[in-house]
Design a protein around this motif. Structure first.
Motif: not given
Length: 254
Positions: A8-11, A23, A26-27, A30-31
Motif C-alpha cells: 500500500l503506497k498511499s499510507i 488509513l 482510505q489507502s 485510492k489504490e
C-alpha cells in the motif's frame, strides 16, 4: 496456488492517535483494492508504535551504571543502551556492535527490538506494548467495515542465529494461527510427518518484507491475497505466543 502481494503506497506518515484501520480503508480506496475473505494484512511495527504514541526520546534518558558498562562493550550510546535494558527482561549476550536481549514480550532479538529508523532525529520506536491486541483491534474494525473475515499480522525486522541478513518476522497476529502443526500428515512418499511445524506468520512477514523494504520505500502495510490455508488456520483468539520457543527448550540458551 497463486499468492498476490500488494504494497500500500498511499499510507501517509503516521502520528500519535491516528486510526490505522481508517488509513488502511482510505489507502485501499485510492489504490482500487478491496478486502476479501481470507486476505491478510501485514503491518510494520514502527507504524503501530507511532500511532499508539509509543516513542522513546533518547535525549531524555538518564543512563544507569549497567548501561554505561554495556555501552562501552558494545560501542553503543549509553542512553540507547538504557532504553534497550528498559525494554528487556534479560540481556542474553553483548558484543562489539550488538546487544541481544529477551524483550519483555518474550522475543529474543537485537536491541530489544528498538528501531531508530523511519522516525525523527533523536527518537526511537520500541515494539508495540501489545502487538496482538493492536492487530486484533485493527482486524475487528476492518472485518466490520468490509463484512468479511481477514487476518492481521504485525511485523518486525530481525536477524537470525547462524545466518547473515535480516528478515521480516511476526510479533503480533489476529484472526489466523501463527503456527501450522502438520504432524500426522503424509509426505509425497506416504510417510507420516512426525514433528513438522510451519511458522506461517513468519513466512508471510518475510514475504511482505520484500515489498516493505528497509530504507525509504514508504510501504509499511502489505496486503496478501490468495493464501489458500486461511480457513484451516482461522482463529479469532490467536496470538503470537505459540511461535515463541520456551527457554527450557532452547538448547543454545540455558
Amino acid at each position: 496456488m497463486v499468492l498476490e502481494l500488494y504494497g500500500l503506497k498511499s499510507i501517509p506518515l503516521v502520528n500519535k492517535g491516528d486510526d490505522i484501520s481508517v488509513l488502511i480503508k482510505q489507502s485501499l480506496k485510492k489504490e482500487n483494492l478491496s478486502l476479501d475473505h481470507g486476505d491478510i494484512l501485514l503491518i510494520a511495527e514502527t507504524l503501530v508504535s507511532k500511532a499508539e504514541g509509543n516513542i522513546i526520546h533518547i535525549g531524555d534518558i538518564i543512563p544507569s551504571e549497567e548501561s554505561a558498562i554495556i555501552a562501552k562493550k558494545s560501542n553503543k550510546d549509553s542512553k540507547l543502551v538504557e532504553a534497550i535494558i528498559q525494554e528487556a527482561r534479560e540481556v542474553v549476550e553483548v558484543g562489539e556492535n550488538f546487544i541481544i536481549t529477551e524483550t519483555k514480550h518474550g522475543f529474543v532479538c537485537a536491541n530489544s527490538g528498538i528501531d531508530e529508523s523511519n522516525v525523527e532525529e533523536g527518537l526511537a520506536t520500541p515494539m508495540p506494548e501489545d502487538a496482538d491486541n493492536s492487530a486484533n483491534i485493527i482486524r475487528e474494525q476492518l472485518e466490520k467495515d468490509f463484512s468479511t473475515e481477514i487476518g492481521v499480522i504485525v511485523t518486525d525486522t530481525q536477524g537470525r542465529a547462524f545466518r547473515n541478513g535480516a528478515i521480516g518476522v511476526a510479533i503480533g497476529c489476529s484472526g489466523i494461527d501463527p503456527l501450522w502443526n502438520r504432524a500426522g500428515e503424509k509426505d509425497l512418499y506416504d510417510r507420516e510427518l512426525k514433528t513438522t511445524e510451519i511458522a506461517v506468520a513468519d513466512e508471510l512477514a518475510s514475504a511482505a518484507s520484500l515489498l516493505m523494504g528497509q530504507a525509504d520505500e514508504g510501504i509499511p502495510i502489505v496486503l496478501v491475497k490468495g493464501f489458500k490455508n486461511f480457513d484451516y488456520l482461522r482463529n479469532t483468539d490467536s496470538n503470537i505466543g505459540p511461535i515463541l520457543r520456551d527457554k527450557q527448550f532452547d538448547v543454545f540458551r540455558k
